[in-house]
Scaffold this motif. Structure first.
Motif, PDB file in Angstrom:
ATOM      1  N   PHE A  39      -5.207   2.544   8.582  1.00 29.03           N
ATOM      2  CA  PHE A  39      -3.945   2.888   7.936  1.00 29.03           C
ATOM      3  C   PHE A  39      -2.817   2.540   8.893  1.00 29.03           C
ATOM      4  O   PHE A  39      -2.827   2.976  10.048  1.00 29.03           O
ATOM      5  CB  PHE A  39      -3.925   4.389   7.609  1.00 29.03           C
ATOM      6  N   LEU A  40      -1.881   1.737   8.436  1.00 30.85           N
ATOM      7  CA  LEU A  40      -0.785   1.287   9.293  1.00 30.85           C
ATOM      8  C   LEU A  40       0.536   1.605   8.618  1.00 30.85           C
ATOM      9  O   LEU A  40       0.731   1.309   7.447  1.00 30.85           O
ATOM     10  CB  LEU A  40      -0.930  -0.218   9.533  1.00 30.85           C
ATOM     11  N   HIS A  41       1.444   2.233   9.354  1.00 29.81           N
ATOM     12  CA  HIS A  41       2.754   2.642   8.853  1.00 29.81           C
ATOM     13  C   HIS A  41       3.821   1.875   9.632  1.00 29.81           C
ATOM     14  O   HIS A  41       3.987   2.088  10.828  1.00 29.81           O
ATOM     15  CB  HIS A  41       2.902   4.148   9.054  1.00 29.81           C
ATOM     16  N   LEU A  42       4.512   0.955   8.946  1.00 21.22           N
ATOM     17  CA  LEU A  42       5.499   0.103   9.611  1.00 21.22           C
ATOM     18  C   LEU A  42       6.747  -0.071   8.756  1.00 21.22           C
ATOM     19  O   LEU A  42       6.683  -0.016   7.530  1.00 21.22           O
ATOM     20  CB  LEU A  42       4.925  -1.297   9.849  1.00 21.22           C
ATOM     21  N   PRO A  43       7.886  -0.347   9.403  1.00 16.07           N
ATOM     22  CA  PRO A  43       9.073  -0.736   8.647  1.00 16.07           C
ATOM     23  C   PRO A  43       8.914  -2.176   8.142  1.00 16.07           C
ATOM     24  O   PRO A  43       8.080  -2.936   8.669  1.00 16.07           O
ATOM     25  CB  PRO A  43      10.203  -0.623   9.663  1.00 16.07           C
ATOM     26  N   PRO A  44       9.693  -2.572   7.143  1.00 15.78           N
ATOM     27  CA  PRO A  44       9.543  -3.910   6.554  1.00 15.78           C
ATOM     28  C   PRO A  44       9.639  -5.062   7.551  1.00 15.78           C
ATOM     29  O   PRO A  44       8.858  -6.004   7.474  1.00 15.78           O
ATOM     30  CB  PRO A  44      10.688  -3.981   5.537  1.00 15.78           C
ATOM     31  N   TYR A  45      10.550  -4.984   8.497  1.00 17.97           N
ATOM     32  CA  TYR A  45      10.722  -6.093   9.442  1.00 17.97           C
ATOM     33  C   TYR A  45       9.456  -6.322  10.263  1.00 17.97           C
ATOM     34  O   TYR A  45       8.997  -7.450  10.421  1.00 17.97           O
ATOM     35  CB  TYR A  45      11.918  -5.830  10.353  1.00 17.97           C
ATOM     36  N   MET A  66      -4.974   0.247   4.283  1.00 14.19           N
ATOM     37  CA  MET A  66      -3.682   0.582   3.694  1.00 14.19           C
ATOM     38  C   MET A  66      -2.560   0.251   4.661  1.00 14.19           C
ATOM     39  O   MET A  66      -2.657   0.508   5.858  1.00 14.19           O
ATOM     40  CB  MET A  66      -3.613   2.063   3.336  1.00 14.19           C
ATOM     41  N   LEU A  67      -1.508  -0.312   4.107  1.00 14.07           N
ATOM     42  CA  LEU A  67      -0.311  -0.621   4.869  1.00 14.07           C
ATOM     43  C   LEU A  67       0.859   0.052   4.170  1.00 14.07           C
ATOM     44  O   LEU A  67       1.187  -0.285   3.040  1.00 14.07           O
ATOM     45  CB  LEU A  67      -0.095  -2.137   4.936  1.00 14.07           C
ATOM     46  N   LEU A  68       1.448   1.052   4.823  1.00  9.05           N
ATOM     47  CA  LEU A  68       2.572   1.787   4.273  1.00  9.05           C
ATOM     48  C   LEU A  68       3.854   1.188   4.843  1.00  9.05           C
ATOM     49  O   LEU A  68       4.044   1.174   6.058  1.00  9.05           O
ATOM     50  CB  LEU A  68       2.460   3.271   4.629  1.00  9.05           C
ATOM     51  N   ILE A  69       4.690   0.684   3.958  1.00  8.38           N
ATOM     52  CA  ILE A  69       5.957   0.062   4.363  1.00  8.38           C
ATOM     53  C   ILE A  69       7.094   0.976   3.945  1.00  8.38           C
ATOM     54  O   ILE A  69       7.312   1.193   2.762  1.00  8.38           O
ATOM     55  CB  ILE A  69       6.124  -1.321   3.706  1.00  8.38           C
ATOM     56  N   THR A  70       7.816   1.510   4.931  1.00  9.34           N
ATOM     57  CA  THR A  70       8.920   2.433   4.636  1.00  9.34           C
ATOM     58  C   THR A  70      10.098   2.168   5.564  1.00  9.34           C
ATOM     59  O   THR A  70       9.946   1.520   6.588  1.00  9.34           O
ATOM     60  CB  THR A  70       8.483   3.900   4.832  1.00  9.34           C
ATOM     61  N   GLY A  71      11.240   2.655   5.167  1.00  7.59           N
ATOM     62  CA  GLY A  71      12.394   2.575   6.028  1.00  7.59           C
ATOM     63  C   GLY A  71      13.398   1.499   5.661  1.00  7.59           C
ATOM     64  O   GLY A  71      14.389   1.308   6.342  1.00  7.59           O
TER      65      GLY A  71
END
Length: 76
Positions: A39-45, A66-71
């Motif tokens: 599970f990886l949580h990263l901003p779009p850039y 899973m890749l969670l893109i937030t921010g």
């Protein structure tokens, strides 16, 4: 809010959180591979930077589920 939800869910499910001090492609790729990150949580850039990097497919990323893109906004 998303970081808080990610923190709480990782505590609830007993997950291990891995933090890196500086975003460097090689460090991210080695960390995903070595610790079998799923599970990886990263901003779009940063998401764009690692998925478009030529070395992204050099490592075995099959455990990444899973890749969670937030921010921010995600543009195709």
């Amino acid at each position: 809010i998303s970081a808080t939800l990610t923190l709480l869910s990782s505590i609830f499910y007993g997950s291990c959180r891995i933090l890196v001090q500086k975003f460097e492609h090689e460090t991210i790729f080695r960390t995903i591979h070595h610790y079998k990150v799923n599970f990886l949580h990263l901003p779009p850039y940063y998401t764009y930077k690692i998925t478009e990097h030529p070395e992204f497919n050099v490592y075995d990323n099959s455990q990444l589920k899973m890749l969670l893109i937030t921010g921010g906004s995600v543009i195709e």
